[in-house]
Enzyme design. Sequence first.
Site, PDB file in Angstrom:
ATOM      1  N   GLY A 185       0.840  -1.198   0.000  1.00 49.10           N
ATOM      2  CA  GLY A 185       0.000   0.000   0.000  1.00 49.10           C
ATOM      3  C   GLY A 185       0.866   1.235   0.000  1.00 49.10           C
ATOM      4  O   GLY A 185       2.099   1.171   0.001  1.00 49.10           O
ATOM      5  N   GLY A 215       0.737   5.754   1.165  1.00 55.24           N
ATOM      6  CA  GLY A 215       0.049   6.867   1.799  1.00 55.24           C
ATOM      7  C   GLY A 215       0.853   8.125   1.621  1.00 55.24           C
ATOM      8  O   GLY A 215       1.775   8.214   0.789  1.00 55.24           O
ATOM      9  N   GLY A 216       0.519   9.137   2.409  1.00 55.75           N
ATOM     10  CA  GLY A 216       1.189  10.411   2.279  1.00 55.75           C
ATOM     11  C   GLY A 216       2.658  10.369   2.644  1.00 55.75           C
ATOM     12  O   GLY A 216       3.458  11.167   2.151  1.00 55.75           O
ATOM     13  N   GLY A 248       4.751   7.558   2.370  1.00 55.25           N
ATOM     14  CA  GLY A 248       5.576   6.721   1.513  1.00 55.25           C
ATOM     15  C   GLY A 248       4.840   5.492   1.033  1.00 55.25           C
ATOM     16  O   GLY A 248       3.629   5.359   1.200  1.00 55.25           O
ATOM     17  N   VAL A 288       4.650   1.273   1.076  1.00 52.41           N
ATOM     18  CA  VAL A 288       4.973   0.145   1.944  1.00 52.41           C
ATOM     19  C   VAL A 288       5.066  -1.114   1.097  1.00 52.41           C
ATOM     20  O   VAL A 288       4.162  -1.429   0.324  1.00 52.41           O
ATOM     21  CB  VAL A 288       3.921  -0.042   3.049  1.00 52.41           C
ATOM     22  CG1 VAL A 288       4.322  -1.184   3.988  1.00 52.41           C
ATOM     23  CG2 VAL A 288       3.754   1.252   3.835  1.00 52.41           C
ATOM     24  N   LYS A 338       8.718   0.465   4.678  1.00 48.60           N
ATOM     25  CA  LYS A 338       8.144   1.722   4.173  1.00 48.60           C
ATOM     26  C   LYS A 338       9.249   2.575   3.583  1.00 48.60           C
ATOM     27  O   LYS A 338      10.202   2.973   4.271  1.00 48.60           O
ATOM     28  CB  LYS A 338       7.434   2.486   5.294  1.00 48.60           C
ATOM     29  CG  LYS A 338       7.010   3.893   4.868  1.00 48.60           C
ATOM     30  CD  LYS A 338       6.140   4.593   5.890  1.00 48.60           C
ATOM     31  CE  LYS A 338       4.713   4.130   5.788  1.00 48.60           C
ATOM     32  NZ  LYS A 338       3.788   4.981   6.571  1.00 48.60           N
ATOM     33  N   ASP A 365      -1.927   8.744  14.599  1.00 48.48           N
ATOM     34  CA  ASP A 365      -2.666   8.341  13.399  1.00 48.48           C
ATOM     35  C   ASP A 365      -3.379   7.013  13.639  1.00 48.48           C
ATOM     36  O   ASP A 365      -3.334   6.121  12.794  1.00 48.48           O
ATOM     37  CB  ASP A 365      -1.727   8.242  12.197  1.00 48.48           C
ATOM     38  CG  ASP A 365      -2.497   8.271  10.869  1.00 48.48           C
ATOM     39  OD1 ASP A 365      -3.607   8.834  10.846  1.00 48.48           O
ATOM     40  OD2 ASP A 365      -1.993   7.730   9.881  1.00 48.48           O
TER      41      ASP A 365
END
Length: 545
Positions: A11, A13-14, A16, A18, A32, A126
């Site tokens: 996956g 995200g903001g 980096g 993974v 990551k 988070d």
Amino acid sequence: MGGYQLLTRLGEGGMGVVHLARRADGDRVALKVLRPHIVGDDEARRRLAREVDSLSRVRSPRVAEIVDADPWGDIPFVATRYVPGLSLDQEVREEGPVTGPDLVWLASCLAEALAAVHAVGVLHRDVKPSNVVMEGRTPILIDFGLARVADDSRITHTGWLLGTPGYLAPEILYGEDATTASDVHSWAATVAFAGTGRPPFGRGPSMAVMDRVRRGEHDLSGLDPAVRDLLEAALAPEPAHRPTLPEVRRRLESLDARRGSDRRGSGPRPTSAFPVTMPYAAAAPAPVPGHDQVDRTDLVGQTSSAPVAADDVVRPTGVLGDDGSIAVLPEDDDYDDLWTTSTTYDARPRAGLLERVRRALLVSAGATVVAGGIALAPYVTLAGLTVLSWLLRSGSRAGSAVGQRRQLRGRRWYDAPALLLATPWHLVAALPGTLMLVLWSLGIAAATGLVCFALALGLTESLGVVGFAFGLGMWWGPGSTRVRGPVRRVTDPVAARPVAWLLVTVMVLAGGAGLGAAAVSEGTRWTPDDTRPFADVRLPSWLKT
């Protein structure tokens, strides 16, 4: 990268991307790779190094702890323990809300994870459903991408909002410093989502969601009354009005004591009730040669340390080869319905030499049946083998699809209906591979026929040899794994028992011999045609000589 082999992307995200990666010792990690703008200068890298140093001290079975990092590399990365399974939001979408003792267990585990993080002076910042992975029925807190050292929490870029609206505490939305109370608020929002199946502050534009968060306008209707009061308090807009994390844990322990210990996921389970699924196998280290036993915890993440034989360990593999070996599947279209890593898992130990010889002889006996059938009735046998190959391939595809779902999240009541509904698609999807395999085998058969012609063999003998070559082509040709797999489910157990193998092999050879004898005595039957093909073709005299 950094001594890790990247296997597949999990996956992004903001912060980096993974990847599932493998270390030199065979262990899997979640690696990551951080984006350049996150660590764009030396000060950012120093911040990351301090954060990694603090987070590396987190040790809890409820947390995917950091195992390695390189803040100063050309491509900085952070590696954490790989936790297989579905994220909490995926689990809730597919299985529905978590209720009863399971919800109390989930809330307790997440509170325990946050306590371990806070104990080393770190805030997660988070906590949300996508950062919770369900390892069986146990939640594991992952992704410290937005975690910050408690005394250095205001390090975001100007104008940036690091977090997910709906799971951020109101004080963060006002631009204030995050505190442990902020994580408690995110914890409560995450547990509320798990218990209701919807975000507690609703959906819609981010500004509208953030406004509801600031006002404390949450919707907990349908939530289990046992935890509702606790979550109501934890979602208070004012941090001072929220219970502290130790208070949260004490209330959960009290609630759990009143409900008793009858809950799924709380403590060791019998291994038979906890099947090892594909994600668990992916995370399990490879068995060490020469070691007779491994700890069962390596496979299922339980507290039970009952040893299992090394041969019983689920090993990361590809397709079990014809000689009993295990190999990673090639990345071609024939395996599109397998996992993106093109890898399957097989727990069978490698067969011994004698057993592999028996398997080969049994396959050869089967090829003699094909040879006898082609010699007696070429067209009928060819049509029958094509249809059989098509059905075996479609059945294999359907079985793989069901197996993948079960390996990912266990058996479900809808497996059989889903298989029935998907059967027409698998029948259609199996056609191209079947045609390719049949055409390839026909090419092998044609080449064999030319050799027979050069040797001046008779028609019946030539058809028998051609049929034998065609049978072997169907067994080892491109895409034949889908054919071999279902057949070997029957033949391999037979080959493992010498007496049974001998009886079956003799019977199969007798069948092939019977078909061949019928072809010799009665002649070849070209049904549905009346004459053999190319009967009118006459070769030049010079070619005959």
